[in-house]
Design a protein around this motif. Sequence first.
Motif, PDB file in Angstrom:
ATOM      1  N   TYR A  10       0.648  -1.355   0.348  1.00  0.00           N
ATOM      2  CA  TYR A  10       0.148  -0.373  -0.066  1.00  0.00           C
ATOM      3  C   TYR A  10       0.799   1.651   0.463  1.00  0.00           C
ATOM      4  O   TYR A  10       2.010   1.038   0.684  1.00  0.00           O
ATOM      5  N   HIS A  14      -4.140   3.377  -0.808  1.00  0.00           N
ATOM      6  CA  HIS A  14      -4.274   2.710  -1.790  1.00  0.00           C
ATOM      7  C   HIS A  14      -3.227   1.162  -2.165  1.00  0.00           C
ATOM      8  O   HIS A  14      -1.732   1.674  -1.816  1.00  0.00           O
ATOM      9  N   ASP A  24      -7.869  -0.254 -10.898  1.00  0.00           N
ATOM     10  CA  ASP A  24      -8.443   0.422  -9.849  1.00  0.00           C
ATOM     11  C   ASP A  24      -9.011   1.130  -8.373  1.00  0.00           C
ATOM     12  O   ASP A  24      -8.752   0.392  -7.976  1.00  0.00           O
ATOM     13  N   LYS A  25      -8.553   2.402  -7.755  1.00  0.00           N
ATOM     14  CA  LYS A  25      -8.555   2.910  -6.425  1.00  0.00           C
ATOM     15  C   LYS A  25      -7.278   2.908  -6.097  1.00  0.00           C
ATOM     16  O   LYS A  25      -6.655   2.923  -5.222  1.00  0.00           O
ATOM     17  N   LEU A  38      -2.292   7.811  -8.942  1.00  0.00           N
ATOM     18  CA  LEU A  38      -3.842   7.385  -8.831  1.00  0.00           C
ATOM     19  C   LEU A  38      -4.375   6.987  -9.341  1.00  0.00           C
ATOM     20  O   LEU A  38      -4.554   8.618 -10.192  1.00  0.00           O
ATOM     21  N   ASP A  40      -8.601   6.963 -10.171  1.00  0.00           N
ATOM     22  CA  ASP A  40      -9.869   6.312  -9.741  1.00  0.00           C
ATOM     23  C   ASP A  40     -10.632   6.881 -10.260  1.00  0.00           C
ATOM     24  O   ASP A  40     -11.713   7.905 -11.357  1.00  0.00           O
ATOM     25  N   GLU A  42     -13.856   6.145 -10.870  1.00  0.00           N
ATOM     26  CA  GLU A  42     -15.312   7.018 -10.182  1.00  0.00           C
ATOM     27  C   GLU A  42     -15.554   8.252 -10.230  1.00  0.00           C
ATOM     28  O   GLU A  42     -16.088   9.179 -10.659  1.00  0.00           O
ATOM     29  N   SER A 104      -3.745  12.937  -9.885  1.00  0.00           N
ATOM     30  CA  SER A 104      -4.696  11.659 -10.247  1.00  0.00           C
ATOM     31  C   SER A 104      -4.053  11.074 -11.747  1.00  0.00           C
ATOM     32  O   SER A 104      -3.533  11.999 -12.315  1.00  0.00           O
TER      33      SER A 104
END
Length: 182
Positions: A10, A14, A24-25, A38, A40, A42, A104
């Motif tokens: 981790y 994450h 994802d995630k 990252l 993500d 959603e 992101s």
Amino acid sequence: WLDERLERGYYLGHHLIGRDTAIDKGVYIGHTSREAILVDFEASPLLQRYYQEAKERCEAIVQCKHPPFIEAIYSLVPEIMRYSEEDTAKLVRRLNVKEDGLISLERFVEQGYGVCRQQALVGGVLLEKAIEEGILKCRVSVDRNSIGFMGHAWNRVTSQAGKVYILNLSPQTYIGTLQDSV
């Protein structure tokens, strides 16, 4: 301290993205210190939009050598995200996310460029969503290799029957079976 977090799989809460892990995630870190990306789905309106576009392309494909959704991703990702080492490095510097700072994937998608790692993450998460929806019956991962300070990332897609496809979205693109790539 980074090594301790990596051993547990981790980073900043994450899971780490790698061979045979969910995309994802998760967070994708490099083999050397650089941005930590990252993923993500959603939280990414652009990834959601491009997923819908990939599904539309998939429906429009009449004849293909490979599974249609994989072909759709192969054509879509290089169009929406051009390969640029220079622009990617400038963005990372401008946002000051060096030394494993979190950023992101959406930021790269917004800019419309990246390098192999960003392109493989985009392709991978879109394929992962297709698997979740039952469009594809397979597994997908982001794989990489490195030699010294050079590295490369791509997608590996494994069918239920064990057939392995390689989806290399940049810079020398390839779509096909692992067997044919040798």
